[in-house]
Design an enzyme around this catalytic site. Structure first.
Site, short mmCIF file in Angstrom:
data_model
loop_
_atom_site.label_atom_id
_atom_site.label_comp_id
_atom_site.label_asym_id
_atom_site.label_seq_id
_atom_site.Cartn_x
_atom_site.Cartn_y
_atom_site.Cartn_z
N GLU A 82 -13.31 4.23 -0.19
CA GLU A 82 -12.92 5.24 -1.38
C GLU A 82 -13.29 4.33 -2.84
O GLU A 82 -12.58 4.61 -3.75
CB GLU A 82 -11.61 5.52 -1.38
CG GLU A 82 -11.35 6.27 -0.52
CD GLU A 82 -9.94 6.92 -0.39
OE1 GLU A 82 -9.11 6.36 -1.19
OE2 GLU A 82 -9.49 8.04 0.43
N TRP A 103 0.82 -1.17 -0.01
CA TRP A 103 0.00 -0.05 -0.11
C TRP A 103 0.90 1.22 0.12
O TRP A 103 1.95 0.94 -0.06
CB TRP A 103 -0.86 -0.15 1.07
CG TRP A 103 -2.18 0.67 0.73
CD1 TRP A 103 -2.53 1.68 1.09
CD2 TRP A 103 -3.14 0.04 0.10
NE1 TRP A 103 -3.87 2.21 0.80
CE2 TRP A 103 -4.39 1.06 -0.03
CE3 TRP A 103 -3.53 -1.26 -0.42
CZ2 TRP A 103 -5.49 0.74 -0.52
CZ3 TRP A 103 -4.75 -1.68 -0.97
CH2 TRP A 103 -5.78 -0.47 -1.07
N GLU A 153 -10.95 11.43 6.83
CA GLU A 153 -9.64 10.85 6.32
C GLU A 153 -8.87 12.24 5.96
O GLU A 153 -9.49 12.99 5.08
CB GLU A 153 -9.43 10.13 5.22
CG GLU A 153 -9.27 8.69 5.42
CD GLU A 153 -9.01 7.85 4.17
OE1 GLU A 153 -8.19 8.39 3.34
OE2 GLU A 153 -9.29 6.61 4.32
C1 BMA Z 1 -6.54 7.21 1.99
C2 BMA Z 1 -6.49 5.90 2.36
C3 BMA Z 1 -5.33 5.16 1.98
C4 BMA Z 1 -4.36 5.54 1.72
C5 BMA Z 1 -4.18 6.98 2.25
C6 BMA Z 1 -2.96 7.75 2.00
O1 BMA Z 1 -7.28 7.75 1.12
O2 BMA Z 1 -7.78 5.22 2.12
O3 BMA Z 1 -5.84 4.07 0.95
O4 BMA Z 1 -3.22 4.85 2.62
O5 BMA Z 1 -5.32 7.71 1.63
O6 BMA Z 1 -2.87 8.03 0.64
#
Ligand code: BMA
Length: 802
Positions: free
Chosen positions: A415, A169, A506
């Site tokens: 997402e 990831w 987020e």
């Molecule tokens: C987000 C998360 C992850 C990712 C993070 C940083 O949107 O859902 O998929 O690690 O961003 O890019």
């Protein structure tokens, strides 16, 4: 009940590499076994990740023997429990196939009586490599289904029901582990099996009826003993296989999220034919308020009728090698979340449905859980085959988890609505891919509603609301949003002030690991941010450039590798604090903020506030302050600097404190005392100053406020200049005295982001704070590694970083 445990020593072999035959501990994963047998280097050290990829390209066999007695064989059934079986597995008992599984999130309970023999029995689990299966599945799809190219290093992992971040990831090592990560047991059933116990709460004014539903083998007339809240009832099992009863509780003690009240848990115990199931039940009412309002619509969790400001972070699996998961580490991480005044954790959809330990600890600590289903950043098929694989997963996981009071939301994915707009195939054919999305998502919604009508389903994170497939990255008037304009799109920290999210689930900003952490995985010759080790532990393509570029925008450039590491954590703290402080100041418009991300699953440069070792980054110390239930955010208007008091609590609170305006020599330019009573869930301006008063002095001074609420101290610092590089900060001389676990710091000049670090474990009562001049400050070390503390304690501050 008697149970045969199959945990402990197994043997790991590989048909691909016939010479490999090594011990493996179950629960556990193959990588950890190979490392313990010295067949691979430690995957987290140096650049070893690339050297251990061959493990992905093999089939693996796990096996062991176990013994069954005559009395075991006399049982009416022998039920083999298997879960977190990762992933493409054939399970054999005495060479007879008893299970074929292709989804690591499913829970299995198989009667092996027909295959069991007296004395020695053999269980073997054949795990097939997943990369080839994924490729084959991709070829047979009716249309291309794009996978998370930027994150996964192995293609088409979206087609395999396996933790999505196992194949890498943008913070994650690619370790396509396999194994079995939960205990394996055989339940020995004498006459009637007890399968599961669930509760439902029916609320009345001042009381609650707790309905206990029990699933068992469909055999009548067996005695069930049910104890709840110290009342015991007995009833006879029903031939339908479902029996139920009701407990009436007058004046129940309510379960509250952390910061809003206690977390009383009532014990429920059900016994049947020598088996028992025990659960801890929290009594609470839950609502998600999405009512339309003058802005758009609310996104507000309401617990026991009281609106909650949700504060916390996103959770990823705690370790890329599941062998290393443990209750102690769950407890340490989740307690760190609570200690930083968090009350919500989002279990992110690219990881796993966590183990029971995780949810039990969250119940205990009052950490609400936003639970994603395990889909992230890729598109997923809505074919019958795929949905048939997913349906039992969803139903079983909801059944397993739904009695936890901490869980407040079931969310369809991470997402995936947004991902429709990321890939060429779907971007160019939005209608088809949106319908494809909705087909699976509707089904998930339906399965969840059937298993748990008591909670709301939220299609995706982020999402603007039901049947809304719009841009939840930028729309701040409804639903939850993922705001990545600062990190991924390079806007300034002030961009956090341009939005008024209803709930920001987020937003994040990366930092490098601390020097102490770096010493654990980077060989000394690679102590440089562009070295091979450092670059291989940075999975976000532009990550190191973004961090460095932001240094040049905001700070005087750090003088050494060590100071670069330190400053990166200062920078991350400022970024996240800017968002959280403002969004708390606009409460109740904004009712939630979960930064990305709480933890790391290996040592890496990332958005986390807790390092892989468990060490708090500077951000985590800041979070403890800016998430405090009663907090004093600064707020800037056109003409004024203000201080607000926000009180995320059910009680009115009294706050007293002092605001200082000080120059960088430590001269006090102004001082104000504050005395204020803030109502429950209140948000008021408690101090203000006309900007003209200090604008000329913007580069030479700062504001500092200290507060006391219910005996708890808190503080906040504010700078008038738009960047730190403009500030004429004086070099601070900080005297450090160590006495046992007590550290006294005293500085001659105001010292900012004064941060303590040492190479051992444990943390400090506070760090990364403003140290006022000639005011000794006592900090305690919380940990048991005093020797290392003595030898390696370092104190950093902004003025000495360049
Ligand atoms: C987000 C998360 C992850 C990712 C993070 C940083 O949107 O859902 O998929 O690690 O961003 O890019």
């Amino acid at each position: 009940m008697s149970q045969v445990s199959l945990n402990g020593d197994w043997t790991l072999t590989s048909p691909t590499h016939p010479t490999i035959c090594i011990p493996m501990v179950i629960p556990g994963d193959n990588y950890q076994a190979l490392y313990r047998a010295n067949l691979i280097p430690h995957p987290y050290q140096d650049t070893n990740e690339q050297d251990v990829q061959w493990v992905n390209q093999c089939d693996w066999h796990l096996s062991r023997t176990f013994s069954l007695s005559q009395s075991n064989l006399n049982a009416s059934s022998l039920l083999l429990n298997l879960s977190r079986l990762d992933t493409l597995a054939d399970v054999f008992i005495n060479d007879e196939l008893v299970l074929r599984s292709s989804n690591m999130f499913q829970l299995h309970r198989i009667d092996i009586t027909p295959f069991a023999v007296l004395g020695e029995n053999r269980i073997s689990i054949h795990l097939h490599r997943v990369d080839e299966e994924a490729k084959q599945r991709a070829e047979t799809l009716p249309m291309p289904i794009p996978w998370a190219v930027g994150n996964n290093q192995i293609p088409h992992m979206n087609l395999i029901r396996k933790t999505q971040c196992h194949s890498g990831w943008d913070w994650g090592i690619c370790l396509l582990v396999s194994g079995v990560y939960d205990p394996i047991t055989i339940d020995v059933i004498n006459s009637i099996a007890l399968h599961s116990v669930h509760t439902e709460q029916i609320w009345h004014q001042g009381s609650v009826d707790v309905v206990v539903s029990i699933r068992h083998e469909p055999i009548a007339e067996h005695e069930l003993t049910i104890t709840f809240a110290e009342q015991t009832q007995t009833l006879l099992s029903n031939s339908s296989g479902e029996s139920s009863t009701i407990f009436h509780i007058e004046d129940p003690k309510l379960w509250w999220p952390a910061g809003y009240g206690e977390q009383p848990l009532y014990t429920l115990n059900v016994e049947l034919d020598n088996q028992s199931i025990s659960k801890k039940i929290g009594l609470r009412q839950l609502e998600l308020n999405n009512k339309a309002d003058h802005i758009g619509s609310a996104m507000e969790f309401v617990i026991n009728g009281f609106p909650i400001n949700s504060k916390g972070a996103n959770w990823i699996p705690m370790d890329a090698m599941p062998s290393l998961e443990s209750e102690a580490r769950y407890r340490e991480l989740l307690s760190s979340a609570k200690d930083a005044n968090m009350n919500m954790i989002r279990v992110w959809g690219g990881g796993q449905y966590e183990s029971d330990m995780f949810y039990n600890i969250c119940d205990e600590l009052g950490l609400m859980i936003w639970q994603d289903m395990m889909f992230a950043c890729s598109l997923y098929p809505s074919t019958e085959t795929f949905m048939n694989d997913v349906e039992p997963e969803i139903r079983q996981q909801i059944q397993r988890l739904k009695d936890h009071p901490s869980i407040v939301l079931w969310c369809g994915d991470n997402e995936v609505i947004g991902a429709i707009g990321w890939y060429d195939e779907s971007k160019n054919n939005k209608t088809t891919y949106t319908v494809n999305y909705d087909r699976l998502n509707r089904k998930i919604a339906q399965w969840i509603a059937e298993e748990d009508p008591s909670r709301r389903f939220w299609s995706s994170s982020p999402c603007n609301g039901d049947m809304d497939f719009g841009d939840a990255w930028h729309n701040d008037n409804r639903g939850d949003m993922h705001f990545w304009d600062v990190w991924h799109s390079g806007k300034s920290f002030n961009a956090y002030l341009d939005i008024k999210p209803r709930f920001c689930s987020e937003f994040g900003f990366q930092s490098w690991p601390s020097f102490a952490e770096v010493k654990r995985f980077v060989p000394e010759q690679d102590w440089n941010v562009t070295s091979p080790t450092f670059e291989s532990h940075q999975k976000n393509g532009r990550g190191n450039s973004i961090i460095t570029e932001m240094f040049t925008r905001y700070f005087r450039f750090p003088s050494s590798f060590e100071n670069m590491l330190y400053l990166s954590q200062v920078q991350q703290s400022i970024a996240i604090k800017t968002g959280c402080e403002y969004w708390r100041a606009i409460s109740p418009i904004c009712r939630g903020m979960l930064y990305w991300q709480l933890n790391d699953n290996w040592p890496v440069s990332s958005w986390s506030s807790i390092e892989y070792s468990g060490r708090w980054k500077q951000l985590h110390y800041h979070a403890k302050r800016f998430f405090a239930p009663t907090y004093v955010p600064f707020e800037e208007t056109e003409t004024e600097l203000r201080i607000r008091a926000v009180n995320d609590s059910r009680d009115e609170n009294h706050l007293d404190g002092t605001v200082y305006w000080m120059d960088f020599d430590g001269e006090i330019l102004g001082q104000w005392s504050m005395n204020y009573t803030i109502e429950a869930d209140g948000n008021d301006v408690i101090w203000s100053l006309c900007k003209e008063k200090f604008q000329l002095n913007a580069n030479n001074s700062f504001f500092f406020v200290e507060t006391r609420v219910n005996g708890i101290q808190n503080e906040n610092t504010w700078f008038a200049a738009p960047t730190f590089k403009q500030l004429r900060i004086q070099k601070a001389k900080i005297e450090v005295t160590l006495n046992g676990s007590e550290i006294t710091l005293c500085s001659d000049k105001p010292a900012f982001f004064t941060h303590l670090e040492h190479d051992g474990n444990g943390r400090f009562t506070d760090s990364s704070f403003t140290l006022l001049p000639n005011t000794p400050r006592i900090i305690h070390y919380i940990g048991d590694d005093i020797e290392t503390l003595k030898q390696t304690l370092r104190v950093y501050d902004l003025s000495n970083s360049y």
